[in-house]
Scaffold this motif. Sequence first.
Motif, PDB file in Angstrom:
ATOM      1  N   VAL A 263       0.863  -1.185   0.000  1.00  0.00           N
ATOM      2  CA  VAL A 263       0.000   0.000   0.000  1.00  0.00           C
ATOM      3  C   VAL A 263       0.895   1.229   0.000  1.00  0.00           C
ATOM      4  O   VAL A 263       1.634   1.476   0.948  1.00  0.00           O
ATOM      5  CB  VAL A 263      -0.937   0.037   1.223  1.00  0.00           C
ATOM      6  N   LYS A 264       0.821   1.973  -1.088  1.00  0.00           N
ATOM      7  CA  LYS A 264       1.645   3.170  -1.253  1.00  0.00           C
ATOM      8  C   LYS A 264       0.732   4.378  -1.062  1.00  0.00           C
ATOM      9  O   LYS A 264      -0.299   4.479  -1.750  1.00  0.00           O
ATOM     10  CB  LYS A 264       2.213   3.153  -2.680  1.00  0.00           C
ATOM     11  N   MET A 265       1.082   5.266  -0.149  1.00  0.00           N
ATOM     12  CA  MET A 265       0.220   6.433   0.082  1.00  0.00           C
ATOM     13  C   MET A 265       1.038   7.608   0.603  1.00  0.00           C
ATOM     14  O   MET A 265       2.178   7.445   1.011  1.00  0.00           O
ATOM     15  CB  MET A 265      -0.897   6.079   1.060  1.00  0.00           C
ATOM     16  N   LEU A 266       0.446   8.786   0.573  1.00  0.00           N
ATOM     17  CA  LEU A 266       1.136   9.973   1.080  1.00  0.00           C
ATOM     18  C   LEU A 266       1.435   9.802   2.560  1.00  0.00           C
ATOM     19  O   LEU A 266       0.623   9.263   3.315  1.00  0.00           O
ATOM     20  CB  LEU A 266       0.278  11.221   0.854  1.00  0.00           C
TER      21      LEU A 266
ATOM     22  N   ARG B 114      -0.069   9.414   7.832  1.00  0.00           N
ATOM     23  CA  ARG B 114      -1.066   8.637   8.586  1.00  0.00           C
ATOM     24  C   ARG B 114      -0.512   8.291   9.972  1.00  0.00           C
ATOM     25  O   ARG B 114       0.693   8.129  10.157  1.00  0.00           O
ATOM     26  CB  ARG B 114      -1.399   7.338   7.840  1.00  0.00           C
TER      27      ARG B 114
ATOM     28  N   ILE C 246       3.752  -1.278   3.839  1.00  0.00           N
ATOM     29  CA  ILE C 246       3.280   0.104   3.682  1.00  0.00           C
ATOM     30  C   ILE C 246       4.431   0.943   3.147  1.00  0.00           C
ATOM     31  O   ILE C 246       5.561   0.835   3.624  1.00  0.00           O
ATOM     32  CB  ILE C 246       2.795   0.683   5.028  1.00  0.00           C
ATOM     33  N   GLU C 247       4.146   1.744   2.128  1.00  0.00           N
ATOM     34  CA  GLU C 247       5.169   2.666   1.596  1.00  0.00           C
ATOM     35  C   GLU C 247       4.658   4.093   1.678  1.00  0.00           C
ATOM     36  O   GLU C 247       3.628   4.413   1.080  1.00  0.00           O
ATOM     37  CB  GLU C 247       5.504   2.308   0.135  1.00  0.00           C
ATOM     38  N   ASP C 248       5.370   4.925   2.432  1.00  0.00           N
ATOM     39  CA  ASP C 248       5.013   6.341   2.547  1.00  0.00           C
ATOM     40  C   ASP C 248       5.654   7.144   1.421  1.00  0.00           C
ATOM     41  O   ASP C 248       6.838   6.963   1.128  1.00  0.00           O
ATOM     42  CB  ASP C 248       5.555   6.899   3.877  1.00  0.00           C
ATOM     43  N   MET C 249       4.874   8.021   0.826  1.00  0.00           N
ATOM     44  CA  MET C 249       5.437   8.929  -0.192  1.00  0.00           C
ATOM     45  C   MET C 249       5.460  10.348   0.361  1.00  0.00           C
ATOM     46  O   MET C 249       4.418  10.842   0.824  1.00  0.00           O
ATOM     47  CB  MET C 249       4.544   8.975  -1.432  1.00  0.00           C
TER      48      MET C 249
ATOM     49  N   TYR D 291       5.583  12.758  -5.545  1.00  0.00           N
ATOM     50  CA  TYR D 291       4.339  12.243  -6.113  1.00  0.00           C
ATOM     51  C   TYR D 291       3.763  13.309  -7.035  1.00  0.00           C
ATOM     52  O   TYR D 291       3.534  14.450  -6.608  1.00  0.00           O
ATOM     53  CB  TYR D 291       3.383  11.930  -4.958  1.00  0.00           C
TER      54      TYR D 291
END
Lengths: 61, 61, 61, 61, 61, 61
Positions: free
Chosen positions: C6-9, C12, C43-46, C51
């Motif tokens: 799951v890649k997201m900004l 969180r 989990i991958e934080d961007m 982005y």
Amino acid sequence: MPYVTVKMLEGRTEEQKRALVEKVTAAVSETVNAPVENVVVFIEDMPKNHYGVAGKLFSDK
Amino acid sequence: MPYVTVKMLEGRTEEQKRALVEKVTAAVSETVNAPVENVVVFIEDMPKNHYGVAGKLFSDK
Amino acid sequence: MPYVTVKMLEGRTEEQKRALVEKVTAAVSETVNAPVENVVVFIEDMPKNHYGVAGKLFSDK
Amino acid sequence: MPYVTVKMLEGRTEEQKRALVEKVTAAVSETVNAPVENVVVFIEDMPKNHYGVAGKLFSDK
Amino acid sequence: MPYVTVKMLEGRTEEQKRALVEKVTAAVSETVNAPVENVVVFIEDMPKNHYGVAGKLFSDK
Amino acid sequence: MPYVTVKMLEGRTEEQKRALVEKVTAAVSETVNAPVENVVVFIEDMPKNHYGVAGKLFSDK
């Protein structure tokens, strides 16, 4: 270096893939100051039933 | 955003993939507070001879 | 197996990440018939400046 | 854990893939002190027309 | 080519990473018959709160 | 769609990343006939000690 991966729906022609690799390599080389020889591009084709947006497979749209 | 990739052994049915995309999208949307419309899911199928655990290909087990 | 990324900004909370892993694992397990014990989530934080959509970095929007 | 992905041009034999998984697993286990049982290897085959270096598709070389 | 990605929990020493790259490169080169010069290795560190198995974050175990 | 990932050594400036996203998006849009609005770009920075070629970490060269 750099390593570029382009993931897209399957169905593009050889001519489109050839142009994609050429133009993306030039864009990367020019903007991050890397020699064209060092730029690597990977293309990944996605079948329509392996790609979903908003909870729905693309093949169902 | 978010972008979710699910990598698994090949062989699931269309119905399973459809349900996977629907339920995973709901789970992501609900827990990280992202609109369902923004959630993207990619499915990647692995052949059994491209996946190894403990030094052995799955196709040899 | 399956392996879920799951890649997201970034940004969180721990609580959101904890819930994400729990609910996504359940959704995958239930829909593709895999034991919960076998489901792996990455989990991958961007960062916002890594982005881009429509040619613009998210950090510039 | 660890999870290892090996991306290479398609065309390797089953025997080469079997040896690859065995030897890479041993190398990872030994150097980062992880039990062999925990090492996972994914193989990804690339078609020659999905791989480009220096702006040219490999299939055109 | 080949391109190898090793994803593992953060915390390995420089010496371990150095040995990992050396030994994995040799293992890949030998088994798939690729020159050592062409083997590329990427290391990806995972924080413990970005990795979940069986529905639980590793940082909670 | 398409989704483009650019992996490169860390150290580029914001201005270079901004230009990279703009030019790569244009190159992809033009060559595979996708609307600019649909092109997504992810940038991944690699530390020098997480990247190895020919069996040697870049940080050791």
